[in-house]
Motif scaffolding. Sequence first.
Motif, PDB file in Angstrom:
ATOM      1  N   ALA A  95      21.190 -24.190  18.711  1.00 42.61           N
ATOM      2  CA  ALA A  95      19.944 -23.748  18.071  1.00 42.61           C
ATOM      3  C   ALA A  95      18.910 -24.873  18.055  1.00 42.61           C
ATOM      4  O   ALA A  95      17.710 -24.629  18.182  1.00 42.61           O
ATOM      5  CB  ALA A  95      20.228 -23.257  16.659  1.00 42.61           C
ATOM      6  N   GLU A  98      17.328 -24.961  21.563  1.00 41.11           N
ATOM      7  CA  GLU A  98      16.386 -23.864  21.779  1.00 41.11           C
ATOM      8  C   GLU A  98      15.110 -24.081  20.963  1.00 41.11           C
ATOM      9  O   GLU A  98      14.001 -23.811  21.439  1.00 41.11           O
ATOM     10  CB  GLU A  98      17.025 -22.525  21.412  1.00 41.11           C
ATOM     11  CG  GLU A  98      16.136 -21.338  21.779  1.00 41.11           C
ATOM     12  CD  GLU A  98      16.754 -19.997  21.461  1.00 41.11           C
ATOM     13  OE1 GLU A  98      16.067 -18.977  21.682  1.00 41.11           O
ATOM     14  OE2 GLU A  98      17.907 -19.951  20.974  1.00 41.11           O
ATOM     15  N   THR A  99      15.264 -24.571  19.738  1.00 45.89           N
ATOM     16  CA  THR A  99      14.093 -24.866  18.904  1.00 45.89           C
ATOM     17  C   THR A  99      13.191 -25.888  19.580  1.00 45.89           C
ATOM     18  O   THR A  99      11.964 -25.719  19.641  1.00 45.89           O
ATOM     19  CB  THR A  99      14.533 -25.403  17.531  1.00 45.89           C
ATOM     20  OG1 THR A  99      15.328 -24.426  16.861  1.00 45.89           O
ATOM     21  CG2 THR A  99      13.325 -25.750  16.669  1.00 45.89           C
ATOM     22  N   ARG A 102      11.339 -24.374  22.591  1.00 46.43           N
ATOM     23  CA  ARG A 102      10.309 -23.406  22.222  1.00 46.43           C
ATOM     24  C   ARG A 102       9.090 -24.076  21.585  1.00 46.43           C
ATOM     25  O   ARG A 102       7.955 -23.653  21.807  1.00 46.43           O
ATOM     26  CB  ARG A 102      10.902 -22.367  21.264  1.00 46.43           C
ATOM     27  CG  ARG A 102      11.978 -21.482  21.880  1.00 46.43           C
ATOM     28  CD  ARG A 102      11.366 -20.412  22.780  1.00 46.43           C
ATOM     29  NE  ARG A 102      10.404 -19.614  22.050  1.00 46.43           N
ATOM     30  CZ  ARG A 102      10.737 -18.616  21.223  1.00 46.43           C
ATOM     31  NH1 ARG A 102      12.014 -18.318  21.032  1.00 46.43           N
ATOM     32  NH2 ARG A 102       9.801 -17.921  20.609  1.00 46.43           N
ATOM     33  N   LEU A 103       9.302 -25.109  20.789  1.00 45.04           N
ATOM     34  CA  LEU A 103       8.180 -25.748  20.108  1.00 45.04           C
ATOM     35  C   LEU A 103       7.397 -26.692  21.009  1.00 45.04           C
ATOM     36  O   LEU A 103       6.184 -26.825  20.885  1.00 45.04           O
ATOM     37  CB  LEU A 103       8.666 -26.496  18.864  1.00 45.04           C
ATOM     38  CG  LEU A 103       9.013 -25.617  17.661  1.00 45.04           C
ATOM     39  CD1 LEU A 103       9.605 -26.453  16.535  1.00 45.04           C
ATOM     40  CD2 LEU A 103       7.778 -24.864  17.156  1.00 45.04           C
ATOM     41  N   GLN A 140      14.981 -28.174  11.992  1.00 43.50           N
ATOM     42  CA  GLN A 140      13.974 -27.174  12.290  1.00 43.50           C
ATOM     43  C   GLN A 140      12.735 -27.350  11.424  1.00 43.50           C
ATOM     44  O   GLN A 140      11.604 -27.204  11.912  1.00 43.50           O
ATOM     45  CB  GLN A 140      14.569 -25.776  12.127  1.00 43.50           C
ATOM     46  CG  GLN A 140      15.589 -25.460  13.215  1.00 43.50           C
ATOM     47  CD  GLN A 140      16.189 -24.083  13.105  1.00 43.50           C
ATOM     48  OE1 GLN A 140      16.398 -23.566  12.005  1.00 43.50           O
ATOM     49  NE2 GLN A 140      16.486 -23.462  14.231  1.00 43.50           N
ATOM     50  N   SER A 143      10.939 -30.391  12.835  1.00 43.35           N
ATOM     51  CA  SER A 143      10.376 -30.077  14.137  1.00 43.35           C
ATOM     52  C   SER A 143       9.109 -29.235  13.983  1.00 43.35           C
ATOM     53  O   SER A 143       8.110 -29.449  14.681  1.00 43.35           O
ATOM     54  CB  SER A 143      11.419 -29.335  14.984  1.00 43.35           C
ATOM     55  OG  SER A 143      10.976 -29.179  16.316  1.00 43.35           O
ATOM     56  N   LEU A 144       9.142 -28.278  13.055  1.00 42.31           N
ATOM     57  CA  LEU A 144       7.949 -27.479  12.763  1.00 42.31           C
ATOM     58  C   LEU A 144       6.822 -28.363  12.246  1.00 42.31           C
ATOM     59  O   LEU A 144       5.661 -28.187  12.618  1.00 42.31           O
ATOM     60  CB  LEU A 144       8.288 -26.406  11.735  1.00 42.31           C
ATOM     61  CG  LEU A 144       9.028 -25.175  12.266  1.00 42.31           C
ATOM     62  CD1 LEU A 144       9.715 -24.436  11.129  1.00 42.31           C
ATOM     63  CD2 LEU A 144       8.061 -24.240  12.983  1.00 42.31           C
ATOM     64  N   LEU A 226      10.517 -20.125  10.959  1.00 42.64           N
ATOM     65  CA  LEU A 226      10.483 -20.496  12.371  1.00 42.64           C
ATOM     66  C   LEU A 226      10.146 -19.290  13.247  1.00 42.64           C
ATOM     67  O   LEU A 226       9.318 -19.382  14.162  1.00 42.64           O
ATOM     68  CB  LEU A 226      11.837 -21.083  12.784  1.00 42.64           C
ATOM     69  CG  LEU A 226      11.979 -21.574  14.221  1.00 42.64           C
ATOM     70  CD1 LEU A 226      11.080 -22.776  14.480  1.00 42.64           C
ATOM     71  CD2 LEU A 226      13.426 -21.942  14.521  1.00 42.64           C
ATOM     72  N   SER A 227      10.769 -18.148  12.966  1.00 38.69           N
ATOM     73  CA  SER A 227      10.517 -16.939  13.753  1.00 38.69           C
ATOM     74  C   SER A 227       9.061 -16.508  13.663  1.00 38.69           C
ATOM     75  O   SER A 227       8.477 -16.036  14.645  1.00 38.69           O
ATOM     76  CB  SER A 227      11.428 -15.799  13.275  1.00 38.69           C
ATOM     77  OG  SER A 227      12.784 -16.121  13.473  1.00 38.69           O
ATOM     78  N   LEU A 230       7.066 -18.847  15.938  1.00 36.45           N
ATOM     79  CA  LEU A 230       7.407 -18.686  17.354  1.00 36.45           C
ATOM     80  C   LEU A 230       7.156 -17.266  17.843  1.00 36.45           C
ATOM     81  O   LEU A 230       7.250 -16.988  19.030  1.00 36.45           O
ATOM     82  CB  LEU A 230       8.886 -19.048  17.587  1.00 36.45           C
ATOM     83  CG  LEU A 230       9.270 -20.512  17.368  1.00 36.45           C
ATOM     84  CD1 LEU A 230      10.762 -20.694  17.613  1.00 36.45           C
ATOM     85  CD2 LEU A 230       8.462 -21.439  18.266  1.00 36.45           C
ATOM     86  N   LEU A 234      14.979 -16.967  17.400  1.00 42.42           N
ATOM     87  CA  LEU A 234      15.789 -17.676  18.382  1.00 42.42           C
ATOM     88  C   LEU A 234      17.064 -16.883  18.653  1.00 42.42           C
ATOM     89  O   LEU A 234      17.739 -16.442  17.724  1.00 42.42           O
ATOM     90  CB  LEU A 234      16.170 -19.064  17.863  1.00 42.42           C
ATOM     91  CG  LEU A 234      15.051 -20.059  17.552  1.00 42.42           C
ATOM     92  CD1 LEU A 234      15.673 -21.373  17.093  1.00 42.42           C
ATOM     93  CD2 LEU A 234      14.170 -20.293  18.760  1.00 42.42           C
TER      94      LEU A 234
END
Length: 242
Positions: A95, A98-99, A102-103, A140, A143-144, A226-227, A230, A234
Amino acid sequence: MGTYRDTGVVLRTQKLGEADRIVTMLTRGRGVVRAVARGVRKTSSRFGGRLEPFMHVDVMFAEGRSLDVVTQVVTIDPFASHLGADYAAYTAGTAMLETAERLVADTAEPSVPQYHLLVGALRALTQHRQPPGVLLDSFQLRSLAIAGYAPSFDACARCGLEGPHRHFHAGSGGMLCDGCRVPGSSVPAPTTVALLAALLVGDWDSVALADDRARREAGGMVANYLSWHLERALRSLAHVDR
């Protein structure tokens, strides 16, 4: 045809032809890079095992017309070998990969903070510094924040009124005061909000005080937040073992 060297973490791979792979990496100097690793699926490949997801590597690339080509790989941290036997850590790590992809996206722009955050998070996973789910949630959130989507867990995300506040709304950016509350807001437990704030800044002493209920609720809120940013969930989160 020019060459360049960089360090990176392998995010994912996909088959190409009979013996090659396309390798997607988050690199320190060029952001997300997609490159061809020729002959890497052959048993005689010199660096096949070094180009698996999670591997932290030093790579030499040859510039190509559409995709660059991997010409040399040296292992820095063999994270893949440590995570393969630990399902909870493996799924949390997947995860994280993938995070990160995507970011950062395919901008070919360097994101040094994201790169260092991912390397540090994978190292913490392999060293069992915290439970995998806790490390994932913290990763996460941070990262955000690096990407410009830092949630507010103290002041109201709309008007800035100092909290604590009761209502949470992902689309509004975090906690909301009574006056700014919007339809669809949730009312998390105060202990969950405190845990989220601690995860965002890495206050591990406060994180250790949280119970399992707060951790589960916090994990759901992080996934929801997060969803939202994005614009879709994820795929790897469905397999995370909490």
